[in-house]
Design a protein around this motif. Structure first.
Motif, PDB file in Angstrom:
ATOM      1  N   VAL A   8     -22.042   1.675 -67.364  1.00 30.23           N
ATOM      2  CA  VAL A   8     -23.434   1.869 -67.762  1.00 30.23           C
ATOM      3  C   VAL A   8     -23.776   3.355 -67.768  1.00 30.23           C
ATOM      4  CG1 VAL A   8     -25.828   1.242 -67.302  1.00 30.23           C
ATOM      5  CG2 VAL A   8     -23.987  -0.325 -66.621  1.00 30.23           C
ATOM      6  N   ALA A  33     -23.060  -0.604 -71.331  1.00 28.75           N
ATOM      7  CA  ALA A  33     -24.510  -0.701 -71.526  1.00 28.75           C
ATOM      8  C   ALA A  33     -25.085   0.700 -71.585  1.00 28.75           C
ATOM      9  CB  ALA A  33     -25.142  -1.492 -70.381  1.00 28.75           C
ATOM     10  N   ALA A  39     -27.858  -3.282 -68.880  1.00 31.76           N
ATOM     11  CA  ALA A  39     -26.910  -3.433 -67.769  1.00 31.76           C
ATOM     12  C   ALA A  39     -27.163  -4.726 -66.990  1.00 31.76           C
ATOM     13  CB  ALA A  39     -27.015  -2.235 -66.828  1.00 31.76           C
ATOM     14  N   MET A  53     -22.646   2.939 -62.711  1.00 30.91           N
ATOM     15  CA  MET A  53     -24.047   2.986 -63.146  1.00 30.91           C
ATOM     16  C   MET A  53     -24.589   4.413 -63.106  1.00 30.91           C
ATOM     17  SD  MET A  53     -26.783   0.839 -63.723  1.00 30.91           S
ATOM     18  CE  MET A  53     -26.459  -0.698 -62.856  1.00 30.91           C
TER      19      MET A  53
END
Length: 120
Positions: A8, A33, A39, A53
């Motif tokens: 992500v 994502a 996400a 992330m």
């Protein structure tokens, strides 16, 4: 079986860099994502073993997405990615349940060290 990873980051270039590092080291990148909202949806759909992330993203930041993923699955393994100078956000992320964090620009050995440690 290879560990399944969701990447992500709002920057396509950063996703490509992480994907390249992971793919060359036997990980299976099952999804990407570009923001926290996507996400959360992809996490529910793909149930990856690990999520990398980004913290700062449009629509929903990484910390909010982390909290939603952890609410969905308390055992989720998430590693946060941040640029230098985001220490306060990194602390928030760790408190919200992130396993570790990696700093941009990415160094392959540090990325792999964090992921292998998080996956135990």
């Amino acid at each position: 079986m290879a560990n399944r990873v969701l990447i992500v980051d709002d920057a396509a270039f950063m996703r490509m860099m992480i994907k390249d590092i992971l793919s060359k080291n036997g990980f299976d990148v099952v999804g990407e994502a570009e923001n926290g909202q996507v996400a959360v949806e992809k996490y529910a759909e793909l149930t990856p073993d690990l999520v990398t992330m980004d913290i700062t993203m449009p629509e929903k930041d990484g910390i909010q997405a982390l909290k939603e993923i952890k609410a969905h699955n308390p055992n989720a393994t998430v590693i946060m990615c941040s640029a230098m100078g985001q220490q306060a956000m990194v602390i928030d992320a760790i408190q919200a349940g992130a396993k570790d964090f990696i700093v941009k620009p990415f160094q392959a050995d540090r990325v792999l060290e964090a992921i292998n440690k998080a996956l135990g």
